[in-house]
Design a protein around this motif. Structure first.
Motif, PDB file in Angstrom:
ATOM      1  N   LYS A  55       0.346  13.183  -4.778  1.00  0.00           N
ATOM      2  CA  LYS A  55      -0.521  12.047  -5.122  1.00  0.00           C
ATOM      3  C   LYS A  55      -1.619  12.433  -6.097  1.00  0.00           C
ATOM      4  O   LYS A  55      -2.411  11.577  -6.498  1.00  0.00           O
ATOM      5  CB  LYS A  55      -1.199  11.516  -3.849  1.00  0.00           C
ATOM      6  CG  LYS A  55      -0.228  10.911  -2.860  1.00  0.00           C
ATOM      7  CD  LYS A  55      -0.977  10.335  -1.676  1.00  0.00           C
ATOM      8  CE  LYS A  55       0.023   9.859  -0.644  1.00  0.00           C
ATOM      9  NZ  LYS A  55      -0.477   8.823   0.227  1.00  0.00           N
ATOM     10  N   SER A  56      -1.714  13.719  -6.412  1.00  0.00           N
ATOM     11  CA  SER A  56      -2.914  14.160  -7.124  1.00  0.00           C
ATOM     12  C   SER A  56      -3.019  13.562  -8.524  1.00  0.00           C
ATOM     13  O   SER A  56      -4.086  13.610  -9.125  1.00  0.00           O
ATOM     14  CB  SER A  56      -2.964  15.682  -7.173  1.00  0.00           C
ATOM     15  OG  SER A  56      -1.843  16.146  -7.875  1.00  0.00           O
ATOM     16  N   GLY A  57      -1.946  12.955  -9.018  1.00  0.00           N
ATOM     17  CA  GLY A  57      -2.067  12.267 -10.301  1.00  0.00           C
ATOM     18  C   GLY A  57      -3.003  11.067 -10.211  1.00  0.00           C
ATOM     19  O   GLY A  57      -3.596  10.635 -11.195  1.00  0.00           O
ATOM     20  N   PHE A  58      -3.141  10.534  -9.022  1.00  0.00           N
ATOM     21  CA  PHE A  58      -4.040   9.386  -8.817  1.00  0.00           C
ATOM     22  C   PHE A  58      -5.287   9.821  -8.056  1.00  0.00           C
ATOM     23  O   PHE A  58      -6.408   9.501  -8.430  1.00  0.00           O
ATOM     24  CB  PHE A  58      -3.291   8.309  -8.032  1.00  0.00           C
ATOM     25  CG  PHE A  58      -4.101   7.078  -7.741  1.00  0.00           C
ATOM     26  CD1 PHE A  58      -4.417   6.175  -8.742  1.00  0.00           C
ATOM     27  CD2 PHE A  58      -4.551   6.813  -6.451  1.00  0.00           C
ATOM     28  CE1 PHE A  58      -5.156   5.034  -8.468  1.00  0.00           C
ATOM     29  CE2 PHE A  58      -5.290   5.677  -6.166  1.00  0.00           C
ATOM     30  CZ  PHE A  58      -5.583   4.786  -7.185  1.00  0.00           C
ATOM     31  N   LEU A  59      -5.068  10.559  -6.969  1.00  0.00           N
ATOM     32  CA  LEU A  59      -6.200  10.999  -6.160  1.00  0.00           C
ATOM     33  C   LEU A  59      -6.735  12.312  -6.700  1.00  0.00           C
ATOM     34  O   LEU A  59      -6.405  13.380  -6.210  1.00  0.00           O
ATOM     35  CB  LEU A  59      -5.759  11.183  -4.699  1.00  0.00           C
ATOM     36  CG  LEU A  59      -5.398   9.914  -3.930  1.00  0.00           C
ATOM     37  CD1 LEU A  59      -5.091  10.248  -2.488  1.00  0.00           C
ATOM     38  CD2 LEU A  59      -6.534   8.905  -3.985  1.00  0.00           C
TER      39      LEU A  59
ATOM     40  N   PHE B 211       3.761   1.238  -7.774  1.00  0.00           N
ATOM     41  CA  PHE B 211       2.790   2.311  -7.607  1.00  0.00           C
ATOM     42  C   PHE B 211       2.925   2.950  -6.226  1.00  0.00           C
ATOM     43  O   PHE B 211       2.969   4.173  -6.097  1.00  0.00           O
ATOM     44  CB  PHE B 211       1.378   1.751  -7.805  1.00  0.00           C
ATOM     45  CG  PHE B 211       0.292   2.743  -7.464  1.00  0.00           C
ATOM     46  CD1 PHE B 211      -0.067   3.731  -8.362  1.00  0.00           C
ATOM     47  CD2 PHE B 211      -0.350   2.682  -6.231  1.00  0.00           C
ATOM     48  CE1 PHE B 211      -1.055   4.651  -8.031  1.00  0.00           C
ATOM     49  CE2 PHE B 211      -1.332   3.594  -5.908  1.00  0.00           C
ATOM     50  CZ  PHE B 211      -1.693   4.586  -6.805  1.00  0.00           C
TER      51      PHE B 211
ATOM     52  N   TRP C 101       5.610   5.381  -5.545  1.00  0.00           N
ATOM     53  CA  TRP C 101       5.290   6.771  -5.917  1.00  0.00           C
ATOM     54  C   TRP C 101       4.201   7.336  -5.001  1.00  0.00           C
ATOM     55  O   TRP C 101       4.335   8.428  -4.463  1.00  0.00           O
ATOM     56  CB  TRP C 101       4.810   6.801  -7.371  1.00  0.00           C
ATOM     57  CG  TRP C 101       4.130   8.093  -7.734  1.00  0.00           C
ATOM     58  CD1 TRP C 101       4.738   9.279  -8.014  1.00  0.00           C
ATOM     59  CD2 TRP C 101       2.723   8.329  -7.800  1.00  0.00           C
ATOM     60  NE1 TRP C 101       3.784  10.243  -8.252  1.00  0.00           N
ATOM     61  CE2 TRP C 101       2.549   9.684  -8.139  1.00  0.00           C
ATOM     62  CE3 TRP C 101       1.596   7.519  -7.611  1.00  0.00           C
ATOM     63  CZ2 TRP C 101       1.283  10.262  -8.291  1.00  0.00           C
ATOM     64  CZ3 TRP C 101       0.333   8.090  -7.768  1.00  0.00           C
ATOM     65  CH2 TRP C 101       0.185   9.447  -8.095  1.00  0.00           C
ATOM     66  N   TYR C 102       3.138   6.546  -4.814  1.00  0.00           N
ATOM     67  CA  TYR C 102       1.964   7.031  -4.078  1.00  0.00           C
ATOM     68  C   TYR C 102       2.318   7.414  -2.650  1.00  0.00           C
ATOM     69  O   TYR C 102       1.783   8.371  -2.100  1.00  0.00           O
ATOM     70  CB  TYR C 102       0.892   5.940  -4.116  1.00  0.00           C
ATOM     71  CG  TYR C 102      -0.393   6.261  -3.366  1.00  0.00           C
ATOM     72  CD1 TYR C 102      -1.397   6.987  -3.984  1.00  0.00           C
ATOM     73  CD2 TYR C 102      -0.590   5.823  -2.064  1.00  0.00           C
ATOM     74  CE1 TYR C 102      -2.581   7.280  -3.311  1.00  0.00           C
ATOM     75  CE2 TYR C 102      -1.769   6.106  -1.388  1.00  0.00           C
ATOM     76  CZ  TYR C 102      -2.755   6.832  -2.019  1.00  0.00           C
ATOM     77  OH  TYR C 102      -3.918   7.118  -1.337  1.00  0.00           O
TER      78      TYR C 102
ATOM     79  N   GLN D 208       4.764   8.853  -1.590  1.00  0.00           N
ATOM     80  CA  GLN D 208       5.460  10.145  -1.553  1.00  0.00           C
ATOM     81  C   GLN D 208       6.590  10.123  -0.524  1.00  0.00           C
ATOM     82  O   GLN D 208       6.958  11.140   0.046  1.00  0.00           O
ATOM     83  CB  GLN D 208       4.475  11.283  -1.271  1.00  0.00           C
ATOM     84  CG  GLN D 208       3.512  11.544  -2.412  1.00  0.00           C
ATOM     85  CD  GLN D 208       4.192  12.135  -3.638  1.00  0.00           C
ATOM     86  OE1 GLN D 208       4.888  13.139  -3.583  1.00  0.00           O
ATOM     87  NE2 GLN D 208       4.011  11.487  -4.778  1.00  0.00           N
TER      88      GLN D 208
END
Lengths: 408, 481
Positions: free
Chosen positions: A134-138, B320, B323-324, B326
């Motif tokens: 998720k680190s692309g967003f968070l 979104f 993807w988010y 995971q």
């Protein structure tokens, strides 16, 4: 012909109240800082989290006023013209509360407290494949930039709307015809709404609040919180309108206008419940561990009481009490309900934020109310100042006459 | 001075110098005249389609569901796609008549009658799909929960499919009542003008002895408000429950919490598009440009761009979160089966995005909102897009499930599946043609209600108020009471 009272003079009593509330808030903050803010990481998180949900809540509730203005502008609604200076005044709080929010959130994200945004700690992310994914967003950088942009543009677009509204104080309408004035309004309102959709309608709640449980996700989350702040925003407008009416201002806003605002409070309380139910029921029904973890301690753990209180205040009460036409036109009842709705959604924000930061025990206590009192005090102070700074009626607004004869 | 005032900035809702009598004449005349050649051609095409549909269903009932190209993996295909599509279309009518009534939107009067009729026909079409999909349709009454002798065979109250039965039948009933109660005064008007005995008799029965007395109107208005109050939650509940059909499951791409409000927004979106398609034709054929004005069309286009954008936010939110989260299954469904143009059904996802999210943005432009050709074209595009949406949701989620061994081959419909769908168009248009011939397509009584505030000539009479000082105006109004 007696002319209307256009200029609001802030009663000294109101100032006293605002100062007193701010004083209580500041003292609470100071005591909290020494009793909680200096303790363990968890105590610090509770201290910061309490300020966090208050400031996010009040920023978004005040921003809901601008949303109301923009949405009614886009719909060519005539009726809000008589009282539109109230939501305008409330929306002036967005830059102020927004700045506080930014300070608090950036402090939270840069202090790397493991109980708040644990995705902001590099060593945690490195050992957590999900967070890594998720680190692309968070990530701290995006969080900072997006939060700054969100608050900055809400404030800016809101300012542009208010600036345009001031032109309606003058017969010349800033050199525009009525049609051009309305067109200009819709253009500015649309800009605000698009940005609102990209932030409040989606990303902002994911970043600011949903990421407290960084593993958990719900596509409904932002819409749900939007409904929460919108219905509270309507309640806040109702409170100010009733106050101004009681002081003898806002002659053109009648019971008809109040009735319509109360209809919004009624309808969007149900709408909020609808979104609440849709989110909760779907997660409950499928019973998947990665989803129900969010509700587990809220429904069955220490937050159980607050969880059900939330539903009673925000759904059962508005439906029963605001159903009747006469109650929507009754100052006492609408005041009571508006306070209750704002309180109810404040509690909802409490359980959303603190339920993630302090999972094992409910922290609601003097500190929460102390901080709340600060925000209420600042809001009263700021909104009354904004109301006093402009004429209360946009005399040359093209739809004002429709609003004067508005009949619901 | 009266309370009748409306800003000159608002376009008139009724053009021309109309009297009450003129309104009646304009709207009722098509019912009294012989239908045109065009009407007959359209009607016969619709009936032909309907017959083809009946034959397709006959094949399916006689030989079984095997007549369709469904298989174990893709158990829902065109049938449920079409079901959701038609139910969605059936949302605009009640939204216009109920929610817009509560919002006091005067422009609803020009389009509400036809929209409500369309709603009813669309829900009738929608109902066909789950019913015939049952296969052994003669067992259809099993969905009714009543004490029976079938032992443990009882409806499953935990299933959203059963909630659908209740939600849709309730919605249909209330919509029908709403539509019919609005028709009563207009039927009475037709009856009173009737030149033949038969017409007088039939419309007399249909209008339930309406006399137009104050008492009748009083009851009629309170009934309208009660029905509006009842149907407002219904507008939301029907598509909410349809979305539950998917969202309560644990299928990737279906199980997502935003489904209920996003389905409702999509339904309103497609419903308005269908109203546009129909009204653009109706106003032209019956010469009702004075009543269904460019202002009406523009207002509906605004609803289309609004709901299209809401749906767009929902699509992007889902994508979104695919993807988010995971979650690899969600990720696979959203990013491989859907968003990847080169995956087997990627074309349908991009078709949906182009038709529902991108193309309606054209309506930010006032010029485009007021262009009839663009509006008509877009209204068709939107409904194609909304069909794709349901197809994307259903097929791309299930064609490759958790077990690769049960992955399906490419699914395309059989002739009889397509025939069934075409047949539903036949049913819809047969009903709509009959409606347009025998009933007032615009609510005569409701137009009269807004005429003296929003009619062109009446607005001209109030022009002098426009430049009046607001304070003086307010003062005069306060004394007029």
């Amino acid at each position: 012909m007696a002319s209307i009272r256009e200029q609001f003079e802030i009663p000294s009593k109101m100032k006293t109240w605002a100062y007193a509330l701010i004083g209580v808030g500041v003292v609470s903050f100071a005591i909290g800082l020494f009793t909680k803010g200096m303790g363990t990481e968890e105590e610090k998180a509770i201290f910061l989290g309490t300020i966090m949900y208050n400031t996010i809540f009040w920023t978004l509730v005040c921003n809901a006023s601008m949303f109301f203005l923009c949405a009614t502008t886009m719909a060519w609604a005539g009726w809000p013209a008589a009282f539109r200076r109230i939501p305008e005044a409330i929306s002036t709080m967005v830059p102020i509360f927004g700045s506080i929010t930014l300070v608090v959130l950036l402090y939270a994200v840069f202090s790397h407290n493991p109980h708040i945004y644990h995705w902001s700690i590099d060593s945690v992310v490195a050992n957590d494949p999900i967070l890594k994914g998720k680190s692309g967003f968070l990530n701290v950088k995006f969080f900072t930039i997006w939060s700054l942009l969100a608050v900055g543009l809400w404030s800016f677009f809101g300012y542009r709307m208010r600036q345009l509204s001031s032109m309606a104080d003058d017969a010349a309408l800033g050199g525009m015809t009525g049609a051009q004035f309305i067109k200009q309004n819709t253009v500015r309102a649309a800009t605000f709404l698009v940005w609102f959709g990209l932030t409040v309608g989606s990303t902002i709640h994911w970043l600011w609040m949903m990421s407290l449980d960084a593993h958990w996700y719900s596509t409904m989350y932002s819409w749900y919180n939007f409904a929460s702040t919108f219905v509270s925003g309507m309640a806040l407008i109702a409170l100010w309108l009733i106050y101004m009416k009681n002081k003898g201002y806002m002659e053109y806003a009648t019971n008809e206008h109040l009735h319509d605002i109360a209809k919004f409070m009624f309808a969007f309380s149900i709408f909020w419940t609808y979104l609440w139910f849709s989110q909760y029921m779907l997660i409950w029904y499928s019973n998947q561990p990665e989803e129900i973890i969010y509700f587990k301690h809220r429904v069955q753990g220490p937050y159980k009481g607050i969880f059900f209180l939330n539903l009673i205040i925000n759904f059962v009460c508005p439906v029963i009490i605001l159903m009747k036409r006469s109650s929507k036109r009754n100052y006492t009842l609408v005041t009571f309900m508006a306070v209750l709705i704002i309180f109810g959604h404040w509690i909802d924000y409490y359980q959303e934020v603190m339920g993630s930061i302090s999972k094992n025990h409910v922290t609601l206590g003097w500190f929460d109310f102390g901080i709340l009192s600060f925000f209420v005090g600042v809001m009263i102070f700021g909104v009354s100042k904004a109301l006093a700074s402009k004429p209360l009626v946009p005399k040359y607004h093209p739809f004002l006459k429709e609003s004067i004869i508005h009949h619901t | 001075m009266s309370l009748k005032y409306e800003s000159q900035l608002r376009e008139p809702l009724v053009y021309g110098n109309k009297t009450y009598h003129q309104v009646t004449e304009d709207i009722i005349r098509p019912i009294e005249a012989k239908p045109s050649k065009l009407w007959y051609i359209g009607f016969y095409i619709a009936v032909a389609l309907l017959l083809f549909g009946v034959y397709s269903i006959y094949r399916e009932v006689t030989y079984g569901i095997g007549q369709w190209n469904l298989n174990k993996t893709i158990g829902w295909g065109w049938d449920i796609t079409n079901f959701v599509w038609w139910v969605g279309i059936g949302h605009a009518g009640t939204l216009i008549s109920a929610i817009l009534l509560l919002f006091r939107q005067g422009w609803r009067t020009g389009v509400n009658r036809a929209a409500e009729a369309m709603t009813i026909f669309a829900v009738m079409c929608a109902g066909q799909f789950p019913i015939w999909h049952m296969g052994r349709v003669w067992m259809a009454f099993f969905v009714m929960p009543y004490p029976n002798s079938r032992g443990p065979l009882w409806v499953n109250f935990n299933s959203p499919l059963l909630w659908d039965v209740f939600a849709i039948s309730t919605y249909f009933t209330v919509s029908l009542l709403f539509w019919y109660s609005g028709l009563i005064p207009d039927f009475a008007t037709v009856r009173d003008r009737a030149k033949t005995k038969l017409r007088k008799h039939l419309y007399g029965i249909a209008s339930f002895g309406w006399t137009g007395s104050t008492k009748h109107w009083q009851r009629h208005e309170s009934l309208s408000l009660v029905l509006a109050g009842l149907s407002t939650p219904l507008v939301l509940s029907v598509h909410t429950i349809v979305s539950f059909d998917f969202a309560t499951s644990v299928i990737p791409g279906w199980h997502t919490t935003i489904f209920p409000p996003y389905f409702v927004a999509g339904a309103v979106f497609s419903g308005f598009a269908m109203v546009q398609s129909l009204m653009i034709i109706v106003r032209k054929v019956f010469g009702m440009e004075d009543y269904v004005t460019m202002g009406h069309i523009e207002a509906m286009n605004k609803v289309i761009v609004l709901t299209g954008s809401i749906v767009g936010i929902a699509y992007l939110t889902e994508l979104f979160m695919g993807w988010y989260s995971q979650n690899k299954y969600e990720g696979y469904t959203f990013w491989y089966s859907r968003a990847n143009l080169f995956s087997p059904y990627g074309w349908s996802y991009w078709g949906m995005m182009a038709c529902n999210v991108l193309s309606p943005q054209i309506f930010w432009s006032r010029k485009m909102r007021r262009n009839l050709y663009v509006t008509f074209f877009m209204s068709v595009i939107v409904n194609i897009g909304m069909w794709f949406e349901r197809f994307v949701i259903i097929v791309t989620s299930i064609y490759r499930d958790y077990l690769p061994s049960s992955w399906s081959v490419y699914y395309s419909p059989s002739t009889w599946e397509i025939g069934f769908y075409l047949g539903s168009f036949g049913l819809f248009f047969t009903c709509f043609f009959l409606f347009a011939k025998y009933m007032p397509v615009i609510a005569v009584a409701e137009i009269k209600y807004v005429l003296k505030i929003s009619g062109e000539s009446y607005k001209d009479d109030m022009a002098s108020i426009e430049n009046k000082d607001a304070e003086q105006f307010g003062h005069e109004m306060a004394h007029a009471h």
